[in-house]
Design a protein around this motif. Structure first.
Motif, PDB file in Angstrom:
ATOM      1  N   UNK A 333       0.821  -1.213   0.000  1.00 25.35           N
ATOM      2  CA  UNK A 333       0.000   0.000   0.000  1.00 25.35           C
ATOM      3  C   UNK A 333       0.852   1.258   0.000  1.00 25.35           C
ATOM      4  N   UNK A 334       1.847   1.315   0.858  1.00 30.13           N
ATOM      5  CA  UNK A 334       2.635   2.550   0.987  1.00 30.13           C
ATOM      6  C   UNK A 334       3.504   2.808  -0.237  1.00 30.13           C
ATOM      7  N   UNK A 335       4.069   1.751  -0.817  1.00 26.67           N
ATOM      8  CA  UNK A 335       4.903   1.945  -2.000  1.00 26.67           C
ATOM      9  C   UNK A 335       4.057   2.301  -3.217  1.00 26.67           C
ATOM     10  N   UNK A 336       2.866   1.725  -3.302  1.00 23.62           N
ATOM     11  CA  UNK A 336       1.963   2.104  -4.388  1.00 23.62           C
ATOM     12  C   UNK A 336       1.589   3.584  -4.282  1.00 23.62           C
ATOM     13  N   UNK A 337       1.234   4.022  -3.071  1.00 26.48           N
ATOM     14  CA  UNK A 337       0.842   5.419  -2.876  1.00 26.48           C
ATOM     15  C   UNK A 337       1.971   6.362  -3.268  1.00 26.48           C
ATOM     16  N   UNK A 338       3.183   6.022  -2.887  1.00 23.17           N
ATOM     17  CA  UNK A 338       4.334   6.870  -3.221  1.00 23.17           C
ATOM     18  C   UNK A 338       4.522   6.954  -4.734  1.00 23.17           C
ATOM     19  N   UNK A 339       4.474   5.825  -5.445  1.00 25.33           N
ATOM     20  CA  UNK A 339       4.708   5.821  -6.890  1.00 25.33           C
ATOM     21  C   UNK A 339       3.580   6.496  -7.648  1.00 25.33           C
ATOM     22  N   UNK A 340       2.352   6.306  -7.198  1.00 25.88           N
ATOM     23  CA  UNK A 340       1.218   6.927  -7.867  1.00 25.88           C
ATOM     24  C   UNK A 340       1.302   8.447  -7.779  1.00 25.88           C
ATOM     25  N   UNK A 341       1.667   8.945  -6.626  1.00 28.18           N
ATOM     26  CA  UNK A 341       1.759  10.397  -6.442  1.00 28.18           C
ATOM     27  C   UNK A 341       2.954  10.969  -7.204  1.00 28.18           C
ATOM     28  N   UNK A 342       4.027  10.214  -7.251  1.00 27.81           N
ATOM     29  CA  UNK A 342       5.187  10.642  -8.022  1.00 27.81           C
ATOM     30  C   UNK A 342       4.834  10.738  -9.506  1.00 27.81           C
ATOM     31  N   UNK A 343       4.060   9.788 -10.007  1.00 29.75           N
ATOM     32  CA  UNK A 343       3.630   9.804 -11.401  1.00 29.75           C
ATOM     33  C   UNK A 343       2.758  11.029 -11.682  1.00 29.75           C
ATOM     34  N   UNK A 344       1.869  11.356 -10.742  1.00 30.43           N
ATOM     35  CA  UNK A 344       0.990  12.513 -10.923  1.00 30.43           C
ATOM     36  C   UNK A 344       1.797  13.800 -11.087  1.00 30.43           C
ATOM     37  N   UNK A 345       2.855  13.941 -10.293  1.00 32.77           N
ATOM     38  CA  UNK A 345       3.700  15.137 -10.384  1.00 32.77           C
ATOM     39  C   UNK A 345       4.453  15.165 -11.707  1.00 32.77           C
ATOM     40  N   UNK A 346       4.963  14.005 -12.131  1.00 31.56           N
ATOM     41  CA  UNK A 346       5.749  13.936 -13.362  1.00 31.56           C
ATOM     42  C   UNK A 346       4.946  14.393 -14.569  1.00 31.56           C
ATOM     43  N   UNK A 347       3.628  14.152 -14.561  1.00 33.30           N
ATOM     44  CA  UNK A 347       2.798  14.549 -15.693  1.00 33.30           C
ATOM     45  C   UNK A 347       2.597  16.063 -15.771  1.00 33.30           C
ATOM     46  N   UNK A 348       2.933  16.779 -14.721  1.00 30.37           N
ATOM     47  CA  UNK A 348       2.748  18.232 -14.702  1.00 30.37           C
ATOM     48  C   UNK A 348       3.875  18.981 -15.418  1.00 30.37           C
ATOM     49  N   UNK A 372       5.425  14.130  -0.915  1.00 27.60           N
ATOM     50  CA  UNK A 372       6.385  14.256   0.190  1.00 27.60           C
ATOM     51  C   UNK A 372       5.862  13.575   1.456  1.00 27.60           C
ATOM     52  N   UNK A 373       4.571  13.722   1.707  1.00 22.47           N
ATOM     53  CA  UNK A 373       4.001  13.106   2.904  1.00 22.47           C
ATOM     54  C   UNK A 373       3.973  11.580   2.817  1.00 22.47           C
ATOM     55  N   UNK A 374       3.994  11.039   1.607  1.00 20.58           N
ATOM     56  CA  UNK A 374       3.918   9.586   1.457  1.00 20.58           C
ATOM     57  C   UNK A 374       5.129   8.877   2.057  1.00 20.58           C
ATOM     58  N   UNK A 375       6.253   9.565   2.182  1.00 18.65           N
ATOM     59  CA  UNK A 375       7.454   8.919   2.710  1.00 18.65           C
ATOM     60  C   UNK A 375       7.308   8.583   4.202  1.00 18.65           C
ATOM     61  N   UNK A 376       6.478   9.323   4.914  1.00 19.14           N
ATOM     62  CA  UNK A 376       6.251   9.001   6.328  1.00 19.14           C
ATOM     63  C   UNK A 376       5.748   7.578   6.483  1.00 19.14           C
ATOM     64  N   UNK A 377       4.825   7.184   5.601  1.00 16.54           N
ATOM     65  CA  UNK A 377       4.226   5.854   5.705  1.00 16.54           C
ATOM     66  C   UNK A 377       5.181   4.757   5.245  1.00 16.54           C
ATOM     67  N   UNK A 378       6.120   5.084   4.337  1.00 18.36           N
ATOM     68  CA  UNK A 378       7.075   4.062   3.899  1.00 18.36           C
ATOM     69  C   UNK A 378       8.183   3.851   4.928  1.00 18.36           C
ATOM     70  N   UNK A 379       8.260   4.741   5.922  1.00 18.08           N
ATOM     71  CA  UNK A 379       9.290   4.620   6.959  1.00 18.08           C
ATOM     72  C   UNK A 379       8.690   4.136   8.274  1.00 18.08           C
ATOM     73  N   UNK A 380       7.598   4.786   8.718  1.00 18.74           N
ATOM     74  CA  UNK A 380       6.981   4.433   9.990  1.00 18.74           C
ATOM     75  C   UNK A 380       6.489   3.001  10.013  1.00 18.74           C
ATOM     76  N   UNK A 381       6.609   2.349  11.178  1.00 10.15           N
ATOM     77  CA  UNK A 381       6.169   0.960  11.311  1.00 10.15           C
ATOM     78  C   UNK A 381       7.122  -0.022  10.679  1.00 10.15           C
ATOM     79  N   UNK A 382       8.329   0.425  10.395  1.00 11.50           N
ATOM     80  CA  UNK A 382       9.304  -0.423   9.707  1.00 11.50           C
ATOM     81  C   UNK A 382       9.432   0.031   8.270  1.00 11.50           C
ATOM     82  N   UNK A 383      10.642   0.375   7.847  1.00  9.01           N
ATOM     83  CA  UNK A 383      10.867   0.871   6.495  1.00  9.01           C
ATOM     84  C   UNK A 383      10.474  -0.172   5.454  1.00  9.01           C
ATOM     85  N   UNK A 384      10.373   0.269   4.209  1.00  4.78           N
ATOM     86  CA  UNK A 384      10.048  -0.663   3.139  1.00  4.78           C
ATOM     87  C   UNK A 384      11.094  -1.775   3.041  1.00  4.78           C
ATOM     88  N   UNK A 385      12.342  -1.449   3.341  1.00  2.87           N
ATOM     89  CA  UNK A 385      13.389  -2.468   3.309  1.00  2.87           C
ATOM     90  C   UNK A 385      13.158  -3.518   4.401  1.00  2.87           C
TER      91      UNK A 385
END
Length: 400
Positions: A333-348, A372-385
């Motif tokens: 969930x968290x990695x999907x949210x990060x990539x989806x939002x990154x894609x939205x910015x890239x299209x601008x 930027x806020x999406x990184x909180x969720x990829x770190x908190x509760x244990x990083x994606x790694x």
């Protein structure tokens, strides 16, 4: 008590009507996109009032015991209430560490006295909770925590530092992991778990300014802070086991949360809507085949996450890798949210470099802030790694 399909449909209509009639108007100031961005008293007061209102209406803590402020109902009712909250786009229920981690833990293994003392205040938003696990020098290695808790008569004296303490400056209580015995052969055996009050001398929570310009986290310093010995949960040396159970709640692998929205609902349809009036090389952006291919991949991924949540509740569909969906949920969930939002910015295009406060920013810089806020969720509760390691070891059976 048996529940019919008609009962559930009637309840859904009831919740939907209430959400429609009670959804707050735009307050005129920036609201947090998640519980990790509550950085002002203005935001806090607004969200506290909202959570209290949802709880009073009976749509929060619906599966928690009645005697402790809950509804005493089947979890399916809370699931429906949460679905309607998402559908109506109402504000978050901000006290997530209490609602989703501390509360379920206390409900599960706490004493009757602890349940009576803590649970109702969590639901009503009177008592805010924070988490004291991570430390500045140890990152995701919770087993190496060095914050000390020394028993003196009927108190523990706490010294050390915790970091990334969400809402630490507003919290009344902390779920605290501290070392009571530094001499154990295994580092994990010297840790203990506390339901620690924050309103005692010697605790200083200093807000941390994030890349978004917002706050929400603190670095929390303990200097000879004295907490009651009864704050200890379980026995000395049982902290690691209890902390791991708590992290199961945080990572979505255990049920029991009180409900409510922890994050503003941002989905692929929102992104597609903002792309509709954009063009590239004189043609509508959404007519570009490469863009459309990327969008379809994101749509498929978002749909698979939603279907995976349903599949996880059907045991015969998960016998190949039991608990695989629950244990991988946070990472997916968290990695999907990060990539989806990154894609939205890239299209601008060039406008993607603009941020909140710039008059030329698209949608007021909404997607930049969300990314930027999406990184909180990829770190908190244990990083994606760390999450990837959990999947490798506990699902696939790979060596450490």
């Amino acid at each position: 008590m048996s529940v019919s399909e008609q009962d559930l449909q009637d309840f859904r209509q009831e919740v939907s009507a209430w959400m429609r009639d009670n959804k707050p108007a735009d307050p005129g100031f920036l609201l947090p996109q998640s519980f990790m961005e509550v950085g002002t008293e203005q935001q806090l007061d607004f969200l506290r009032e909202w959570q209290h209102k949802v709880w009073q209406a009976g749509y929060l803590g619906m599966a928690w015991p009645k005697e402790y402020g809950g509804g005493g109902l089947s979890p399916i009712f809370q699931s429906i209430a949460d679905q309607e909250m998402r559908r109506h786009g109402v504000p978050i229920c901000f006290n997530v560490i209490g609602l989703g981690w501390a509360g379920p833990l206390i409900n599960d293994i706490g004493s009757d006295e602890q349940k009576a003392r803590y649970l109702k205040g969590i639901l009503s938003a009177e008592d805010i909770w924070c988490q004291g696990f991570s430390e500045p020098d140890h990152g995701s290695d919770l087993g190496s925590a060095q914050t000390r808790a020394v028993r003196e008569a009927d108190e523990y004296v706490i010294n050390g530092t915790k970091i990334w303490t969400t809402m630490g400056n507003y919290a009344r209580y902390m779920i605290l992991l501290a070392r009571t015995n530094p001499q154990t052969e295994r580092k994990y055996d010297g840790l203990s778990f506390f339901l620690a009050p924050m309103d005692v001398p010697g605790i200083d929570a200093v807000p941390i300014r994030k890349v978004t310009g917002e706050y929400g986290f603190t670095e929390t310093f303990f200097k000879d802070a004295r907490i009651p010995a009864e704050s200890l949960m379980g026995g000395e040396g049982q902290g690691w086991k209890i902390a791991m159970k708590t992290l199961q709640y945080e990572r979505g692998a255990e049920a029991g949360a009180a409900g409510g929205l922890a994050f503003e609902r941002i989905v692929i349809d929102d992104m597609i809507e903002q792309l509709r009036d954009m063009s590239r090389d004189g043609a509508p952006l959404l007519s570009d085949p490469v863009t459309r291919d990327h969008l379809v991949r994101l749509i498929m991924e978002e749909k698979s996450i939603a279907l995976g949540d349903k599949r996880a509740a059907i045991a015969p569909l998960t016998t190949d890798y039991p608990f695989s969906l629950q244990l991988s949920s946070k990472l997916r969930i968290t990695e999907y949210a990060r990539r989806m939002r990154q894609f939205a910015i890239a299209q601008q295009g060039a406008a993607g470099s603009l941020y909140v406060g710039d008059e030329q920013a698209r949608q007021g810089g909404f997607w930049q802030r969300a990314y930027f806020n999406s990184f909180s969720a990829t770190i908190g509760g244990g990083t994606s790694q760390v999450q990837a390691n959990i999947i490798a070891e506990h699902i696939l059976g790979l060596p450490k």
